[in-house]
Design an enzyme around this catalytic site. Structure first.
Site, short mmCIF file in Angstrom:
data_model
loop_
_atom_site.label_atom_id
_atom_site.label_comp_id
_atom_site.label_asym_id
_atom_site.label_seq_id
_atom_site.Cartn_x
_atom_site.Cartn_y
_atom_site.Cartn_z
N HIS A 265 -19.79 -5.90 15.87
CA HIS A 265 -21.24 -5.79 16.03
C HIS A 265 -21.86 -4.69 15.16
O HIS A 265 -22.84 -4.95 14.46
CB HIS A 265 -21.70 -5.71 17.47
CG HIS A 265 -23.17 -6.04 17.54
ND1 HIS A 265 -23.65 -7.32 17.46
CD2 HIS A 265 -24.26 -5.24 17.55
CE1 HIS A 265 -24.97 -7.31 17.43
NE2 HIS A 265 -25.37 -6.06 17.49
N ARG B 5 -19.86 -24.96 17.22
CA ARG B 5 -20.11 -24.05 16.11
C ARG B 5 -19.21 -24.39 14.90
O ARG B 5 -19.65 -24.39 13.77
CB ARG B 5 -19.82 -22.64 16.60
CG ARG B 5 -19.77 -21.63 15.51
CD ARG B 5 -19.32 -20.29 16.03
NE ARG B 5 -19.22 -19.40 14.90
CZ ARG B 5 -19.30 -18.09 14.98
NH1 ARG B 5 -19.48 -17.51 16.14
NH2 ARG B 5 -19.20 -17.36 13.91
#
Ligand code: HAS
Length: 546
Positions: free
Chosen positions: A217, A434
């Site tokens: 992240h 995905r």
């Protein structure tokens, strides 16, 4: 002025990854055609789905972004702090990054590292892939370390001055990078390389994922913050005005040092070994990390309004028209402005992802690539394209050829990326996966998995991806023609990045030093990560060997 002995390194660090980006972009366009069932695996010129996707992700999201951050960092730091950057460290860093990239590229293109840019276990790559990644990261560290002695000298010589805002932004970017790459270095050196060399019996997959997402992240803020430096330091000047508040710029960069890392569990809501209490804590911290971006939205909107009003803008909204949207002299402006427009949707969908219950609806669906193309392929990528063109042409003393085409590129890209994402968001809400390597059975009328309602989203995605491909072609047209134009030594010597003054130039003690923010960041990491780490180490899952 940008330090003269850094020019060659900066140009190398911009043009080398852009050359690789030709493959990265090509594989992007192939992905959308493949997903829409328009081509079959064999039409990938012998390149399979995971190989193409790995090349696409690693080149675009890891290689291009890292090289760019270092090159842009050299330019900003040496311009704002005087000739302070160690040219030797810059060259050594660049050499390590180039060698690392080439070492990692070998196994990718040989089909021995189909592990995607999220390279955690249990997917296993050839050891050279991991070794190449290590060299790339260490090269970026070395480049960063080369800025520190010059910065400390600058502080000593200018005890009363605030560190220039661009340098604050670049140092914040690399402090985050330094902190978040240490665990992934551990993962690579202690887990993945020995495992891929066959030196260990197996790997702890859950630990591998935890370490990766600890890095994964903050990585996105490592991508984003160079764009923020451009928004705060360069864009208000291009708009014809001033940055609304210097304090907010500093606060935003320093807040990211504290807030970007302690929230990686929002990528692991489905992870079995970690308790929901800590996942909820990371959710709350994810909402908090949106705050610096919301502050940015208001500060930059005020800066744009100031610029537009200087240009004669009037009214509540009519002033937008006075921004240099199509000005060929200020062709860099739309690369930054449109990146911000795209980021509004990228940011909102990030907040959806972070919401624990809504995440269960969209996790691992095509909603995810839609979200991250509105972030990394929006503000980040447009800023990289625009600034790579501006910097490489500028430091070489050349001029932009076809500036009108240069202005059109971000518009074409924006249309493409919005179309692409619209298709993938729609599909994601209907459950389109995905990633898939099943030969697109859901588009096959003879298959039990046939889902005709998934087709439309993939078609829209393919149209958007093709438009993005067109923007890339236009970009290389302008770049190559500009690099081939006549060189002027005088122009190269006088080249500098535009810098904005601040309308409110506050001097607030709390945002003068990095140290308290780094300490707060480390404490936040310890609180948010030590208990999940203990849970993961205590979980009784068998090691995975293959
Ligand atoms: Fe994200 C997954 C949550 C920001 C990239 N994200 C990803 C992945 C990537 C990525 C690559 O919580 C996939 C990883 C993978 O491979 O699995 N993301 C967020 C949140 C934010 C966010 C809350 N992401 C980014 C940025 C990225 C990026 C930035 C790249 C650069 N993301 C998630 C979550 C997941 C995730 C979950 C995991 C989901 C899952 O299930 O796997 C926030 O930081 C966003 C805050 C931003 C805003 C927008 C502010 C708006 C601005 C523009 C102002 C405009 C102006 C112009 C002034 C609140 C600053 C005005 C013009 C006019 C015309 C009005």
């Amino acid at each position: 002025m940008i330090q003269k002995d850094l020019r060659a390194t900066i140009v190398l660090e911009l043009l080398f990854p852009l050359t690789l980006f030709i493959f990265g972009a090509y594989h992007g366009v192939l992905q959308v055609f493949y997903r829409a069932g328009l081509i079959q695996e064999t039409s990938f010129l012998g390149i399979g789905y995971y190989k193409g996707l790995t090349a696409h992700g690693v080149i675009n999201a890891i290689v291009l972004t890292t090289f760019f951050a270092v090159a842009f960092g050299h330019a900003v730091v040496s311009q704002q702090l005087g000739p302070s950057v160690s040219a030797a460290a810059a060259k050594a860093g660049a050499a390590l990054m180039v060698v690392g990239t080439l070492v990692a590229a070998g196994p990718i293109f040989a089909g021995k590292a189909d592990v995607l840019y999220t390279f955690y276990a249990p997917m296993k790559a050839h050891p050279l892939f991991y070794i190449g990644v290590v060299l790339l990261v260490v090269g970026s560290w070395v480049s960063f370390w080369g800025w520190i002695p010059g910065y400390l000298r600058w502080r000593k010589d200018h005890p009363r001055e605030k560190t220039p805002l661009g340098a604050v932004g670049i140092f914040s970017t690399f402090i985050i990078w330094q902190m978040c790459t240490l665990p992934v270095a551990y993962e690579l050196l202690v887990q993945l390389i020995p495992w891929s060399l066959g030196l260990t019996a197996g790997v702890n997959v859950v630990l591998s994922r935890l370490l990766f997402w600890f890095f994964g992240h903050p990585l996105v803020y490592f991508w984003l913050l160079p764009a923020y430096v451009m928004y705060y330091v360069i864009m208000p000047r291009l708009a014809g005005g001033k940055l609304y508040s210097d304090f907010y710029g500093r606060f935003v960069f320093l807040a990211f040092i504290v807030l970007s890392t302690p929230l990686g569990l929002h990528h692991q809501f489905a992870e079995p070994a970690i308790s929901s209490g800590y996942k909820a804590l990371h959710t709350a911290l994810t909402f908090l990390v949106a705050v610096p971006s919301l502050l940015t939205a208001f500060t930059l909107a005020a800066s744009l309004e100031h610029g537009a009003r200087q240009n004669g803008g009037k009214g509540l909204f009519a002033w937008w028209a006075k921004l240099p949207h199509f000005d060929k002299e200020r062709w860099l402006f739309p690369y930054l402005f449109l990146g911000l427009v795209i980021f509004i949707l990228g940011g909102i969908t990030g907040i959806v992802n972070a919401s624990y219950s809504m995440n269960a609806v969209i996790h691992n669906t095509s909603w995810l690539p839609a979200h991250f193309h509105l972030t990394v392929a929006g503000p980040v990528f447009l800023a990289i394209l625009g600034m790579s063109l501006y910097l490489s042409v500028g430091v070489l003393g050349k001029k932009i050829v076809a500036p009108r085409v240069a202005v059109s590129i971000p518009y074409v890209w924006t249309i493409g990326v919005f179309t692409f994402s619209a298709g993938l968001f729609y599909g994601g809400l209907k459950g389109v996966p995905r990633r898939t390597n099943l030969g697109m059975s859901y588009l096959d009328e003879l298959s039990d998995a046939y889902r005709p309602d998934w087709r439309i989203g993939e078609y829209i995605g393919a149209v958007g991806g093709s438009i993005m491909g067109l923007a890339v072609l236009l970009f290389f047209y302008v770049l190559v023609r500009s690099l081939a134009s006549a060189r002027s030594e005088q122009q190269a010597d006088s080249f500098a990045l535009p810098e904005s003054e601040a309308y409110h130039n506050e001097d607030v003690g709390a945002v003068r030093n990095f140290r308290p923010w780094i300490v707060a960041g480390v404490i936040a990491i310890l609180i948010s990560y030590i208990p999940p780490l203990i849970q993961v180490l205590g979980a009784k899952y068998p090691l995975v060997s293959e």
